[in-house]
Design a protein around this motif. Structure first.
Motif, PDB file in Angstrom:
ATOM      1  N   GLY A 260      -7.526  -9.910 -59.420  1.00  0.00           N
ATOM      2  CA  GLY A 260      -6.259 -10.099 -58.727  1.00  0.00           C
ATOM      3  C   GLY A 260      -6.378 -10.376 -57.248  1.00  0.00           C
ATOM      4  N   GLY A 261      -7.535 -10.074 -56.650  1.00  0.00           N
ATOM      5  CA  GLY A 261      -7.694 -10.308 -55.219  1.00  0.00           C
ATOM      6  C   GLY A 261      -7.924 -11.755 -54.852  1.00  0.00           C
ATOM      7  N   ARG A 262      -8.091 -12.614 -55.853  1.00  0.00           N
ATOM      8  CA  ARG A 262      -8.393 -14.013 -55.555  1.00  0.00           C
ATOM      9  C   ARG A 262      -7.165 -14.776 -55.063  1.00  0.00           C
ATOM     10  N   ASP A 263      -6.002 -14.514 -55.651  1.00  0.00           N
ATOM     11  CA  ASP A 263      -4.795 -15.284 -55.327  1.00  0.00           C
ATOM     12  C   ASP A 263      -3.662 -14.335 -54.985  1.00  0.00           C
ATOM     13  N   SER A 264      -3.013 -14.584 -53.853  1.00  0.00           N
ATOM     14  CA  SER A 264      -1.911 -13.723 -53.422  1.00  0.00           C
ATOM     15  C   SER A 264      -0.703 -13.825 -54.347  1.00  0.00           C
ATOM     16  N   LEU A 265      -0.628 -14.882 -55.154  1.00  0.00           N
ATOM     17  CA  LEU A 265       0.497 -15.059 -56.067  1.00  0.00           C
ATOM     18  C   LEU A 265       0.200 -14.527 -57.462  1.00  0.00           C
ATOM     19  N   GLY A 266      -0.969 -13.926 -57.648  1.00  0.00           N
ATOM     20  CA  GLY A 266      -1.380 -13.502 -58.977  1.00  0.00           C
ATOM     21  C   GLY A 266      -0.417 -12.530 -59.628  1.00  0.00           C
ATOM     22  N   HIS A 267       0.081 -11.547 -58.877  1.00  0.00           N
ATOM     23  CA  HIS A 267       0.939 -10.525 -59.459  1.00  0.00           C
ATOM     24  C   HIS A 267       2.273 -11.098 -59.931  1.00  0.00           C
ATOM     25  N   PHE A 268       2.699 -12.237 -59.363  1.00  0.00           N
ATOM     26  CA  PHE A 268       3.958 -12.846 -59.786  1.00  0.00           C
ATOM     27  C   PHE A 268       3.863 -13.445 -61.184  1.00  0.00           C
ATOM     28  N   ALA A 269       2.646 -13.537 -61.720  1.00  0.00           N
ATOM     29  CA  ALA A 269       2.491 -13.964 -63.110  1.00  0.00           C
ATOM     30  C   ALA A 269       3.114 -12.971 -64.077  1.00  0.00           C
ATOM     31  N   LEU A 270       3.421 -11.757 -63.607  1.00  0.00           N
ATOM     32  CA  LEU A 270       3.982 -10.713 -64.459  1.00  0.00           C
ATOM     33  C   LEU A 270       5.502 -10.804 -64.580  1.00  0.00           C
ATOM     34  N   ARG A 271       6.094 -11.859 -64.030  1.00  0.00           N
ATOM     35  CA  ARG A 271       7.523 -12.086 -64.295  1.00  0.00           C
ATOM     36  C   ARG A 271       7.733 -12.183 -65.797  1.00  0.00           C
ATOM     37  N   ARG A 272       8.738 -11.515 -66.306  1.00  0.00           N
ATOM     38  CA  ARG A 272       8.913 -11.452 -67.755  1.00  0.00           C
ATOM     39  C   ARG A 272       9.724 -12.604 -68.329  1.00  0.00           C
ATOM     40  N   ASP A 273      10.131 -13.541 -67.477  1.00  0.00           N
ATOM     41  CA  ASP A 273      10.765 -14.750 -67.996  1.00  0.00           C
ATOM     42  C   ASP A 273       9.776 -15.909 -68.020  1.00  0.00           C
ATOM     43  N   LYS A 274       8.494 -15.602 -67.899  1.00  0.00           N
ATOM     44  CA  LYS A 274       7.451 -16.606 -68.024  1.00  0.00           C
ATOM     45  C   LYS A 274       6.736 -16.443 -69.366  1.00  0.00           C
ATOM     46  N   ALA A 275       6.133 -17.515 -69.829  1.00  0.00           N
ATOM     47  CA  ALA A 275       5.259 -17.470 -70.995  1.00  0.00           C
ATOM     48  C   ALA A 275       3.817 -17.599 -70.504  1.00  0.00           C
ATOM     49  N   VAL A 276       2.862 -17.395 -71.402  1.00  0.00           N
ATOM     50  CA  VAL A 276       1.463 -17.397 -70.996  1.00  0.00           C
ATOM     51  C   VAL A 276       0.604 -18.026 -72.071  1.00  0.00           C
ATOM     52  N   VAL A 277      -0.429 -18.741 -71.653  1.00  0.00           N
ATOM     53  CA  VAL A 277      -1.486 -19.209 -72.551  1.00  0.00           C
ATOM     54  C   VAL A 277      -2.806 -18.659 -72.013  1.00  0.00           C
ATOM     55  N   PHE A 278      -3.646 -18.174 -72.922  1.00  0.00           N
ATOM     56  CA  PHE A 278      -4.936 -17.605 -72.548  1.00  0.00           C
ATOM     57  C   PHE A 278      -6.056 -18.572 -72.913  1.00  0.00           C
ATOM     58  N   SER A 279      -7.161 -18.467 -72.210  1.00  0.00           N
ATOM     59  CA  SER A 279      -8.360 -19.222 -72.567  1.00  0.00           C
ATOM     60  C   SER A 279      -8.902 -18.690 -73.890  1.00  0.00           C
ATOM     61  N   PRO A 280      -9.739 -19.457 -74.588  1.00  0.00           N
ATOM     62  CA  PRO A 280     -10.277 -18.979 -75.866  1.00  0.00           C
ATOM     63  C   PRO A 280     -10.984 -17.630 -75.775  1.00  0.00           C
ATOM     64  N   SER A 281     -11.614 -17.359 -74.666  1.00  0.00           N
ATOM     65  CA  SER A 281     -12.311 -16.079 -74.512  1.00  0.00           C
ATOM     66  C   SER A 281     -11.384 -14.957 -74.071  1.00  0.00           C
ATOM     67  N   GLY A 282     -10.170 -15.292 -73.635  1.00  0.00           N
ATOM     68  CA  GLY A 282      -9.251 -14.290 -73.133  1.00  0.00           C
ATOM     69  C   GLY A 282      -9.542 -13.848 -71.721  1.00  0.00           C
ATOM     70  N   LYS A 283     -10.485 -14.523 -71.029  1.00  0.00           N
ATOM     71  CA  LYS A 283     -10.869 -14.119 -69.680  1.00  0.00           C
ATOM     72  C   LYS A 283     -10.042 -14.804 -68.592  1.00  0.00           C
ATOM     73  N   ALA A 284      -9.161 -15.695 -68.965  1.00  0.00           N
ATOM     74  CA  ALA A 284      -8.303 -16.377 -67.993  1.00  0.00           C
ATOM     75  C   ALA A 284      -6.993 -16.728 -68.666  1.00  0.00           C
ATOM     76  N   ALA A 285      -5.967 -16.960 -67.852  1.00  0.00           N
ATOM     77  CA  ALA A 285      -4.634 -17.252 -68.380  1.00  0.00           C
ATOM     78  C   ALA A 285      -3.858 -18.096 -67.389  1.00  0.00           C
ATOM     79  N   VAL A 286      -2.895 -18.843 -67.917  1.00  0.00           N
ATOM     80  CA  VAL A 286      -1.952 -19.605 -67.102  1.00  0.00           C
ATOM     81  C   VAL A 286      -0.554 -19.225 -67.543  1.00  0.00           C
ATOM     82  N   THR A 287       0.278 -18.799 -66.611  1.00  0.00           N
ATOM     83  CA  THR A 287       1.669 -18.475 -66.929  1.00  0.00           C
ATOM     84  C   THR A 287       2.557 -19.643 -66.518  1.00  0.00           C
ATOM     85  N   TYR A 288       3.671 -19.806 -67.224  1.00  0.00           N
ATOM     86  CA  TYR A 288       4.516 -20.970 -66.999  1.00  0.00           C
ATOM     87  C   TYR A 288       5.932 -20.690 -67.473  1.00  0.00           C
ATOM     88  N   ARG A 289       6.826 -21.592 -67.094  1.00  0.00           N
ATOM     89  CA  ARG A 289       8.180 -21.621 -67.620  1.00  0.00           C
ATOM     90  C   ARG A 289       8.558 -23.079 -67.853  1.00  0.00           C
TER      91      ARG A 289
END
Length: 611
Positions: A260-289
């Motif tokens: 979480g220390g890499r990006d100052s906007l990281g915590h905003f990914a926890l908005r609950r009106d966003k959806a998420v896709v994870f990498s195959p390994s589950g080690k990364a994710a992209v949230t979107y609307r």
């Protein structure tokens, strides 16, 4: 030899993955659907013109209009009008490769072709419909996009828009026969005739000959299309927009705990009106609307940088599956490089984020004179500040803060998407920081001595990022400056070394445009931004942030093609709450006291109301 690490390819051409090269070099798969959609639009417009305007059917375009699907027999006007409207409704879906639009067009065109041949014995007319049908069938594999998120409200929107369009087009239909109109009907009579005709009844306007039947059938066709499309949208299965599930949130919090220390906007990914896709390994994710057909991601991917390509690939696969326009708002320079390398998309600098290093912050010096004087003046007026973690506040005080934040919001709609959490005081957000200003009054208000609120979300273990700023309008000017200074001064005791403030759009253009020697183009661009600041706080946010002598971190928008930028910009304004296409409920009808637990769709506006 190339080694693939969860979607990322090392080796080969430096700085470009094999997937990125393939996407850049391959043909654009949407070219055929776009051409087919444009052809459907053209045919639809010509069909409507052939059905509405009598002169059009006897002009030089007569030869073309006569062979269009629907322009045959005694019902020529109504059928032509119906075919035209339906093709216009389908055209956008065909451009976006929607499977259901393809099915409807494939079903509609043979009906038109068969009608041409059966009623008019027109082989050419049948061939016109077949000419559009052939590419639809030949490239059917390109029309495989899944449906967009939808709800029952779409039916209401369709009814309103189709009704308005039918009324306007109906007025044209009623008015384009002046030589056959009996008498001189008023606008009210014509409007009444249209409304009656949409429901299948005769109105007060009379015509000579068969024109009355032509107008009646045309108006009835418009009413029938409005009713059928509305009923279809009302009774089709809902496909609600994806939301962040509890399981998704747990995974995201685990990734933020490590990275979480890499990006100052990281915590905003926890908005609950966003959806998420994870990498195959589950080690990364992209949230979107998804907004208006645009798949909006925000900030950098969450998690291990080496796994980002896998999450990005899943994101792009989802965009292609639904024919959404992919876009990323507010990613960092590193994030922009990875996005463009892995997808072949382009990046454009959007603005700068103001970051203050706590160790370097001081109120001393000439540069901080205005802030220092304002803070001292407010403190002498009797204001005091408190900076605490959310977990250290009692439930009663949290509830008071929530209600105050809602009442002090400057707009009727919530604002925020890429840089807003959307809630205050959730039990899972105990590490969030809150700064409050207080003053004892002779007559305490609804919220006691509470006068202003600043809410920060975690940025890794040693940072926080500003979420929202709210203040009582009756409080003295300078509340925001007071609380930012208080938060920066209290930061060391919480182990905080860096604080991210507001994002300033087009900051570099504003800064360079006001310097001596700036060229006419740059000055004109700055003048436009200053003008737009009357509504969007572009210049005011930049000047407010600059007061605290921050370092500026560039942020970028990632997009597919320059032609997509207006659409992406409009979708981003919708997501951020600057454009609201829905009709909001009156404030007195809204719930005033939402539960603090999940879900908590509360305040999320990164709003600055500087004095």
């Amino acid at each position: 030899m190339s080694v693939r690490i969860d979607g990322e390819v090392s080796g080969g051409v430096p700085g470009r993955s094999s997937r990125g090269r393939r996407l850049l070099r391959g043909p654009r798969p949407e070219s055929v659907p776009v051409l087919v959609g444009r052809a459907a639009t053209l045919v639809g417009l010509l069909d409507i013109a052939a059905g509405v305007f009598p002169r059009f059917r006897h002009s030089r375009m007569h030869a073309l209009a006569e062979v269009l699907p629907g322009s045959f027999g005694p019902f020529a006007a109504a059928l032509s009008l119906s075919a035209g409207v339906l093709l216009l409704l389908l055209a956008h879906g065909l451009k976006r490769r929607k499977r259901r639009a393809w099915r409807a067009a494939v079903a509609l065109l043979p009906v038109g072709a068969a009608a041409q041949f059966a009623y008019r014995h027109s082989l050419v007319g049948a061939l016109i419909a077949v000419a559009l049908l052939v590419p639809l069938l030949r490239h059917r594999d390109q029309f495989a996009a899944l449906p967009d998120p939808r709800s029952r409200w779409r039916a209401l929107a369709n009814f309103v828009l189709m009704s308005a369009g039918s009324l306007l087009l109906g007025l044209v239909i009623v008015s384009v026969h002046p030589d056959r109109t009996i008498g001189d009907p008023s606008l009210a009579d014509r409007l009444t005739h249209v409304i009656y005709g949409l429901f299948g009844f005769e109105g007060p306007v009379d015509y000579q000959g068969n024109t009355s039947w032509t107008v009646a059938f045309s108006l009835g066709a418009l009413g029938w299309i409005t009713a059928v499309t509305t009923i279809y949208l009302a009774f089709r299965p809902e496909h609600p927009a994806a939301r962040l599930t509890e399981e998704d949130e747990v995974k995201l919090r685990a990734l933020l705990a490590k990275h979480g220390g890499r990006d100052s906007l990281g915590h905003f990914a926890l908005r609950r009106d966003k959806a998420v896709v994870f990498s195959p390994s589950g080690k990364a994710a992209v949230t979107y609307r998804v907004v208006s057909g645009v798949m909006l991601a925000s900030g950098d991917p969450i998690g291990d940088v080496e796994a980002w390509p896998g999450a990005i690939e899943r994101f792009m696969d989802e965009a292609r599956a639904h024919s959404w326009t992919p876009a990323v708002m507010g990613c960092s320079e590193t994030g922009g490089e990875v996005w463009t390398r892995e997808t072949g998309l382009d990046a454009l600098e959007l603005g700068d984020e103001a970051v203050v290093d706590v160790a370097d912050f001081s109120l001393a010096g000439r540069a901080m004179r205005n802030v220092r004087q304002m803070v001292k003046r407010i403190e002498r007026a009797g204001y005091e500040t408190r900076v605490r973690r959310i977990r250290d506040l009692g439930e009663a005080e949290l509830e008071r803060i929530r209600r105050a934040a809602e009442d002090w919001r400057g707009t009727d709609t919530e604002r925020g998407f890429s840089m807003a959490l959307g809630r205050i005081g959730d039990p899972a957000d105990g590490d969030c920081l809150i700064a409050t200003a207080h003053k004892q009054d002779d007559e305490p208000g609804e919220y006691g001595d509470l006068k202003a609120i600043l809410h920060f979300v975690p940025w890794g273990r040693d940072g926080v990022s500003l979420d929202l700023m709210r203040r009582d309008r009756a409080a003295d000017p300078g509340m925001n400056e007071l609380l930012i200074v208080a938060a920066l001064q209290a930061a060391p005791k919480f182990g905080i070394t860096r604080v991210s403030l507001n994002f300033a759009m087009f900051r570099s253009a504003l800064a360079r445009g006001e310097k001596i020697g700036a060229g006419p183009v740059l000055r004109a661009w700055r003048g436009l931004l200053v003008f737009l600041s009357r509504w969007f706080q572009i210049e005011s946010l930049y000047k407010f942030n600059a007061k605290f002598q921050p370092r500026w971190e560039p942020r970028f928008v990632v997009y597919r093609a320059p032609a997509d930028l207006p659409r992406i910009g409009f979708a981003a304004m919708q997501a951020e709450g600057f454009v609201n296409l829905a009709v909001p409920l009156p404030r007195f009808l809204r719930r005033r006291r939402p539960a603090p637990g999940r879900p908590c769709g509360h305040v999320g506006e990164r709003d600055v109301r500087a004095a």
